[in-house]
Write a protein that holds these residues in place. Structure first.
Motif, PDB file in Angstrom:
ATOM      1  N   ASN A 112      53.812  42.721  18.130  1.00 25.75           N
ATOM      2  CA  ASN A 112      54.544  43.274  19.270  1.00 25.75           C
ATOM      3  C   ASN A 112      56.045  43.072  19.119  1.00 25.75           C
ATOM      4  OD1 ASN A 112      52.768  44.276  21.743  1.00 25.75           O
ATOM      5  ND2 ASN A 112      51.637  42.623  20.741  1.00 25.75           N
ATOM      6  N   LYS A 172      51.435  38.483  18.580  1.00 30.00           N
ATOM      7  CA  LYS A 172      52.797  38.382  19.117  1.00 30.00           C
ATOM      8  C   LYS A 172      53.812  38.939  18.119  1.00 30.00           C
ATOM      9  CE  LYS A 172      56.113  34.811  20.528  1.00 30.00           C
ATOM     10  NZ  LYS A 172      56.801  34.675  19.241  1.00 30.00           N
ATOM     11  N   GLU A 225      55.869  47.763  27.541  1.00 31.31           N
ATOM     12  CA  GLU A 225      54.510  47.259  27.301  1.00 31.31           C
ATOM     13  C   GLU A 225      54.509  46.124  26.283  1.00 31.31           C
ATOM     14  OE1 GLU A 225      52.237  50.573  26.012  1.00 31.31           O
ATOM     15  OE2 GLU A 225      52.395  51.670  27.906  1.00 31.31           O
ATOM     16  N   GLU A 266      53.480  42.239  26.783  1.00 32.18           N
ATOM     17  CA  GLU A 266      52.427  41.656  25.957  1.00 32.18           C
ATOM     18  C   GLU A 266      52.918  40.380  25.276  1.00 32.18           C
ATOM     19  OE1 GLU A 266      48.535  41.618  24.336  1.00 32.18           O
ATOM     20  OE2 GLU A 266      49.437  42.808  25.951  1.00 32.18           O
TER      21      GLU A 266
END
Length: 426
Positions: A286, A283, A256, A260
């Motif tokens: 993640n 960003k 995931e 992303e």
């Protein structure tokens, strides 16, 4: 060291088999997602506010052990942390599992058996998703089917919700009949309770598990699946059933986050400066998740020896960090106290000077003869001094106890399950 803290250390040693406990002592693990009521449950059994016990030792270990008496039997309640698959930065699931595994494997290596598991679940959970589902999955894997008869499933918060009883019963029924929740446990011999948040209800579950244990007669209670896999089968943590649940969740989260990141890269190219900065922050978040999960495989690919060693290192690192914070806080409080005491002395000097000027040649040195304004100011400042002195006393006691812990914990950890540390590494 305070008596309460000493008792906590002794309880932890008893659980790990490093000190003697009563021959008929009962060890029960309390599990469930954070907020399910584990600390409240333990408090109801022990009659003490266990949050106090989560102070110094909680900065070193994810696991806390509390003792109580039930029908004359010594019972040790092992409070374990809840898993949270949404948090891969502060307390990822693999780190929590590693800590629990350290103590469970150490305990089992010293022939200390877990006589029961009490799993708490909020009946107010409208949809059993996220952390609640993860905790159920991990509890099943950690216990294993052979251990299910020694599991007590308890729904909590019945008295704290305004929802109708019929709606709560429907939710309870779903937990009982769905394979994703409690059905496999109940089919395997687990028992389900409604916990009404009263001490009698909590003790009833403890008594039930004691009775199940006593009904075995001379037969030995089976180990938890995680204990058997780590100690008897010398498996790596990531190859255990519980480890696979954590790794599968990490793999899904990894996919995931990677997806992303790619979507955010494309969005950043098309966004204006204001929005691009926000997207870049998302960003980076993640990317942090990805980096953390990339380390998971290495951190989970360990056996009992490494688990115990890493737990010792983690305990000492956490205690050193907490002690540094405590000493800094104590120094700040002491500096504030010294400043307040200086202010009191200055006010008294000013009061003395004012009185001397007012009654030159005929004045008293008694403080009560000071002008009212100075008397009030000195009184207020002295009250602040007394309040700060109390704070300093607490901080001094805390740092003293931490000094003692730092001196004693290495020996305590060395005493915990030498058999676990001596396990062969395949």
């Amino acid at each position: 060291m305070s008596q309460y803290l000493q008792q906590q250390v002794q309880n932890l040693l008893a659980f790990a088999g490093a000190s003697r406990s009563a021959s008929d002592a009962i060890f029960i693990a309390v599990m469930g997602v954070t907020g399910a009521g584990k600390s409240t449950f333990v408090s109801q059994c022990t009659g003490h506010d266990v949050d106090v016990g989560h102070g110094l030792l909680s900065c070193t270990s994810e696991v806390a052990v509390f003792d109580c008496k039930v029908d004359g039997r010594t019972v040790y309640l092992i409070d374990t942390p809840g898993f949270d698959d949404s948090n891969f930065s502060d307390r990822p699931d693999f780190a929590i599992l590693q800590s629990i595994a350290a103590y469970l494997s150490a305990s089992y290596s010293q022939n200390i058996r877990i006589h029961g598991v009490i799993f708490l679940h909020r009946i107010t959970e409208n949809r059993v998703t996220g952390s609640a589902r993860r905790n159920i999955e991990l509890m099943k894997a950690l216990c294993g089917p052979d251990y299910f008869p020694h599991v007590a499933l308890a729904t909590t918060h019945w008295s704290t919700t305004r929802e109708s009883v019929s709606k709560l019963r429907d939710r309870e029924r779903l937990l009982q009949v769905q394979d994703a929740f409690f059905k496999p446990l109940l089919s395997g011999g687990a028992t389900m309770f409604r916990h009404d948040d009263e001490a009698a209800s909590a003790c009833r579950m403890v008594r039930h598990l004691i009775n199940i244990k006593d009904q075995l007669g001379g037969r030995v209670i089976p180990p938890l699946a995680l204990q058997r896999e780590l100690v008897d089968e010398s498996k790596r943590l990531d190859r255990t059933a519980a480890g696979r649940v954590v790794m599968d969740a990490a793999a899904r989260k990894f996919a995931e986050a990677k997806g992303e990141i790619e979507a955010l890269k494309r969005a950043i190219k098309q966004a204006d400066k204001v929005h691009a900065e926000t997207l870049r922050q998302m960003k980076e978040e993640n990317e942090l998740i990805v980096r953390t999960i990339e380390k998971t495989r290495e951190n989970m690919a360990i056996r009992t020896r490494e688990i115990a060693q890493r737990e010792q290192e983690l305990v000492m690192r956490r205690l050193d960090q907490a002690h540094a914070r405590s000493k800094a806080e104590l120094a700040a409080h002491e500096a504030q106290l010294a400043e307040l005491e200086d202010q009191v002395r200055q006010l008294r000097r000013e009061a003395y000077a004012a009185k001397q000027k007012r009654e030159y040649g005929n004045y008293s040195r008694h403080e009560n003869d000071c002008p009212p304004s100075y008397q009030e100011a000195v009184g207020e400042k002295q009250a602040q001094v007394a309040e700060k002195q109390a704070v300093v006393a607490v901080a001094q006691q805390r740092t003293l106890e931490e000094d003692i812990l730092i001196a004693t914990i290495p020996a305590m950890l060395a005493a915990i399950a030498p058999a676990a540390l001596a396990c062969s590494v395949m």
